[in-house]
Design a protein around this motif. Structure first.
Motif, PDB file in Angstrom:
ATOM      1  N   PRO A  98       0.794  -1.232   0.000  1.00  0.00           N
ATOM      2  CA  PRO A  98       0.000   0.000   0.000  1.00  0.00           C
ATOM      3  C   PRO A  98       0.829   1.285   0.000  1.00  0.00           C
ATOM      4  O   PRO A  98       0.603   2.184   0.818  1.00  0.00           O
ATOM      5  N   LEU A  99       1.792   1.369  -0.909  1.00  0.00           N
ATOM      6  CA  LEU A  99       2.595   2.581  -1.072  1.00  0.00           C
ATOM      7  C   LEU A  99       2.492   3.063  -2.511  1.00  0.00           C
ATOM      8  O   LEU A  99       2.854   2.335  -3.446  1.00  0.00           O
ATOM      9  N   THR A 100       1.998   4.287  -2.691  1.00  0.00           N
ATOM     10  CA  THR A 100       1.946   4.953  -3.993  1.00  0.00           C
ATOM     11  C   THR A 100       3.047   6.005  -4.033  1.00  0.00           C
ATOM     12  O   THR A 100       3.219   6.759  -3.070  1.00  0.00           O
ATOM     13  N   MET A 101       3.773   6.068  -5.150  1.00  0.00           N
ATOM     14  CA  MET A 101       4.803   7.092  -5.318  1.00  0.00           C
ATOM     15  C   MET A 101       4.496   7.968  -6.510  1.00  0.00           C
ATOM     16  O   MET A 101       3.993   7.490  -7.536  1.00  0.00           O
ATOM     17  N   ILE A 102       4.802   9.248  -6.371  1.00  0.00           N
ATOM     18  CA  ILE A 102       4.551  10.234  -7.422  1.00  0.00           C
ATOM     19  C   ILE A 102       5.860  10.581  -8.124  1.00  0.00           C
ATOM     20  O   ILE A 102       6.867  10.891  -7.477  1.00  0.00           O
ATOM     21  N   PHE A 103       5.818  10.501  -9.469  1.00  0.00           N
ATOM     22  CA  PHE A 103       6.979  10.797 -10.313  1.00  0.00           C
ATOM     23  C   PHE A 103       6.560  11.764 -11.426  1.00  0.00           C
ATOM     24  O   PHE A 103       5.377  11.984 -11.668  1.00  0.00           O
ATOM     25  N   LYS A 104       7.554  12.303 -12.132  1.00  0.00           N
ATOM     26  CA  LYS A 104       7.283  13.032 -13.364  1.00  0.00           C
ATOM     27  C   LYS A 104       6.798  12.031 -14.411  1.00  0.00           C
ATOM     28  O   LYS A 104       7.423  10.992 -14.616  1.00  0.00           O
ATOM     29  N   VAL A 192      12.356  16.917  -0.437  1.00  0.00           N
ATOM     30  CA  VAL A 192      12.353  15.850   0.565  1.00  0.00           C
ATOM     31  C   VAL A 192      11.103  15.020   0.320  1.00  0.00           C
ATOM     32  O   VAL A 192      10.011  15.587   0.175  1.00  0.00           O
ATOM     33  N   PRO A 193      11.202  13.683   0.189  1.00  0.00           N
ATOM     34  CA  PRO A 193       9.998  12.873  -0.037  1.00  0.00           C
ATOM     35  C   PRO A 193       8.899  13.255   0.956  1.00  0.00           C
ATOM     36  O   PRO A 193       9.137  13.323   2.164  1.00  0.00           O
ATOM     37  N   THR A 194       7.695  13.500   0.424  1.00  0.00           N
ATOM     38  CA  THR A 194       6.632  14.095   1.236  1.00  0.00           C
ATOM     39  C   THR A 194       5.368  13.253   1.172  1.00  0.00           C
ATOM     40  O   THR A 194       4.877  12.931   0.090  1.00  0.00           O
ATOM     41  N   ILE A 195       4.846  12.907   2.347  1.00  0.00           N
ATOM     42  CA  ILE A 195       3.592  12.164   2.433  1.00  0.00           C
ATOM     43  C   ILE A 195       2.437  13.124   2.182  1.00  0.00           C
ATOM     44  O   ILE A 195       2.196  14.041   2.968  1.00  0.00           O
ATOM     45  N   LEU A 196       1.731  12.909   1.075  1.00  0.00           N
ATOM     46  CA  LEU A 196       0.566  13.719   0.753  1.00  0.00           C
ATOM     47  C   LEU A 196      -0.706  13.105   1.329  1.00  0.00           C
ATOM     48  O   LEU A 196      -1.627  13.832   1.700  1.00  0.00           O
ATOM     49  N   TYR A 203       4.570   6.894   8.320  1.00  0.00           N
ATOM     50  CA  TYR A 203       5.704   7.819   8.402  1.00  0.00           C
ATOM     51  C   TYR A 203       6.892   7.138   9.076  1.00  0.00           C
ATOM     52  O   TYR A 203       8.041   7.242   8.615  1.00  0.00           O
ATOM     53  N   GLU A 204       6.618   6.420  10.155  1.00  0.00           N
ATOM     54  CA  GLU A 204       7.694   5.766  10.895  1.00  0.00           C
ATOM     55  C   GLU A 204       8.396   4.709  10.043  1.00  0.00           C
ATOM     56  O   GLU A 204       9.628   4.583  10.083  1.00  0.00           O
ATOM     57  N   MET A 205       7.643   3.940   9.256  1.00  0.00           N
ATOM     58  CA  MET A 205       8.239   2.935   8.366  1.00  0.00           C
ATOM     59  C   MET A 205       9.110   3.600   7.307  1.00  0.00           C
ATOM     60  O   MET A 205      10.214   3.121   7.005  1.00  0.00           O
ATOM     61  N   LEU A 206       8.614   4.691   6.713  1.00  0.00           N
ATOM     62  CA  LEU A 206       9.368   5.376   5.668  1.00  0.00           C
ATOM     63  C   LEU A 206      10.636   6.021   6.224  1.00  0.00           C
ATOM     64  O   LEU A 206      11.676   6.035   5.556  1.00  0.00           O
ATOM     65  N   MET A 207      10.553   6.537   7.427  1.00  0.00           N
ATOM     66  CA  MET A 207      11.732   7.142   8.059  1.00  0.00           C
ATOM     67  C   MET A 207      12.837   6.109   8.254  1.00  0.00           C
ATOM     68  O   MET A 207      14.024   6.415   8.084  1.00  0.00           O
ATOM     69  N   GLN A 208      12.472   4.889   8.586  1.00  0.00           N
ATOM     70  CA  GLN A 208      13.461   3.831   8.780  1.00  0.00           C
ATOM     71  C   GLN A 208      14.237   3.550   7.501  1.00  0.00           C
ATOM     72  O   GLN A 208      15.415   3.202   7.544  1.00  0.00           O
ATOM     73  N   VAL A 209      13.586   3.727   6.363  1.00  0.00           N
ATOM     74  CA  VAL A 209      14.218   3.434   5.068  1.00  0.00           C
ATOM     75  C   VAL A 209      14.934   4.657   4.505  1.00  0.00           C
ATOM     76  O   VAL A 209      16.072   4.557   4.027  1.00  0.00           O
ATOM     77  N   GLY A 211      15.297   7.927   6.084  1.00  0.00           N
ATOM     78  CA  GLY A 211      16.006   8.801   7.018  1.00  0.00           C
ATOM     79  C   GLY A 211      15.429  10.199   7.100  1.00  0.00           C
ATOM     80  O   GLY A 211      15.543  10.855   8.135  1.00  0.00           O
ATOM     81  N   GLU A 212      14.802  10.674   6.029  1.00  0.00           N
ATOM     82  CA  GLU A 212      14.191  12.003   6.028  1.00  0.00           C
ATOM     83  C   GLU A 212      12.912  11.952   5.201  1.00  0.00           C
ATOM     84  O   GLU A 212      12.932  11.614   4.017  1.00  0.00           O
ATOM     85  N   VAL A 213      11.806  12.298   5.846  1.00  0.00           N
ATOM     86  CA  VAL A 213      10.489  12.296   5.202  1.00  0.00           C
ATOM     87  C   VAL A 213       9.681  13.446   5.798  1.00  0.00           C
ATOM     88  O   VAL A 213       9.763  13.710   7.001  1.00  0.00           O
TER      89      VAL A 213
END
Length: 349
Positions: A98-104, A192-196, A203-209, A211-213
């Motif tokens: 359940p992770l969606t990522m936004i790209f160009k 900086v990768p941003t949770i929309l 957030y805690e899971m992404l920070m572990q991978v 380091g900055e979110v």
């Protein structure tokens, strides 16, 4: 139009149903299908006319972008302009999931999918029915949640039928969705990768991978900008038919305030629903109480949220009084959905 529902118990033994759905996708039609998050309403993401049918069936505003679903990691490459190394790391850790990522976006993606933006949101779902449907269709599938726009998202095939019966040709019934909330949307085009939109990948899971979110301010506040990169940001979403009010404070303060409010509404002849937790459920004296789960298990509470809001519809309540949940782990996603369901009506206990 007659809406058919085909039950999928196993992707191998029920492959004919999935192949029928894939043929509809290839023919430019829409199909509702299960994912691990919520049910999606899918169409060929490379066909603007097919994508338009999603908006028509849902009554969805055209400036609300869609998520593109794929079945293989390499499917991403032709849909975007650039793949950051950090995104590859996230794919290895969280896809399918359940992770969606936004790209160009690449020129292959029609503007209808992205609301005219130069970015595209992509994910690989974990549900076996969703993966097989995408694979058999041979195209990426654009899909928002399979409900009428603004209503509570569907976590069961019956929810889809309740909202879209007669508006779509087919629903694949793969049982209840286990995550129960839409995917986390992470903007990889930001500095900086941003949770929309928060979701099951926290957030805690992404920070572990990473380091900055960052978490976008719009996660828990109304969004003022006219153009948004992610679904679930701009409009009132996830709402049951009843008015929802969130009560914030310490647990004992919330219980006391909700009890007073529930009594007042009941005296006015209103049917009251209370969205409680395992820790507080026995303290309510008035109204129809539904329990999300224990505050010690936010993932369970998240999986039950949309089910509970739809259950209040079934019970015919006039107003729902909901407890604030601590915004740690999945709690952030719960409150993101709950605040939008309430149109940001919050009472301090």
């Amino acid at each position: 139009m007659k809406t058919r529902v085909l039950k999928i118990n196993d992707v191998e033994s029920d492959c004919s149903a999935i192949l029928e759905a894939a043929r509809l996708i290839q023919a430019g039609e829409v199909v509702a299908f299960p994912t691990e998050t919520v049910y999606g309403l899918g169409a060929n993401a490379l066909d603007a006319a097919a994508v338009q049918k999603i908006f028509e069936a849902k009554g969805r505003p055209s400036d609300n972008p869609l998520i593109v679903h794929i079945s293989k990691r390499q499917d991403v490459d032709r849909l975007i302009k650039e793949l950051p190394s950090s995104a590859i790391t996230l794919m290895e850790r969280f896809w399918p999931g359940p992770l969606t990522m936004i790209f160009k976006k690449s020129p292959l993606i029609p503007d209808a999918v992205t609301a005219g933006l130069d970015t595209v949101a992509i994910r690989m779902p974990r549900h076996p029915v969703a993966l097989r449907l995408i694979e058999c269709s041979g195209v990426p599938i654009a899909a928002p949640s399979a409900n009428r726009s603004g209503h509570t998202s569907p976590t069961m095939a019956q929810h889809v039928l309740d909202d879209l019966d007669g508006r779509i040709p087919l629903i694949l019934d793969g049982g209840r969705c286990d995550v129960g909330l839409e995917s986390t949307v992470l903007d990889m085009t930001a500095e900086v990768p941003t949770i929309l939109r928060p979701g099951g990948i926290t957030y805690e899971m992404l920070m572990q991978v990473l380091g900055e979110v960052r978490v976008d301010d719009g996660a828990l506040k109304p969004v003022k900008t006219q153009r948004v990169k992610s679904p679930g940001m701009k409009y009132t979403h996830y709402a049951p038919h009843a008015q929802v009010v969130v009560v914030r404070g310490e647990p004992h303060q919330m219980v006391a305030r909700i009890n007073v409010m529930a009594e007042e509404y009941a005296k006015q002849g209103m049917k009251v629903g209370i969205l409680a937790t395992q820790e507080t459920k026995d303290y309510y004296k008035e109204g129809q109480v539904l329990v999300l789960g224990s505050r010690k298990q936010p993932a369970t509470m998240a999986s039950n949220l949309f089910w509970a809001l739809r259950r209040f519809d079934d019970l015919g309540v006039d107003i729902v009084l909901a407890e604030w949940i601590e915004t740690k782990d999945e709690g952030l996603a719960i409150m993101n959905r709950m605040l939008r369901a309430a149109a940001f009506r919050v009472i301090e206990a």
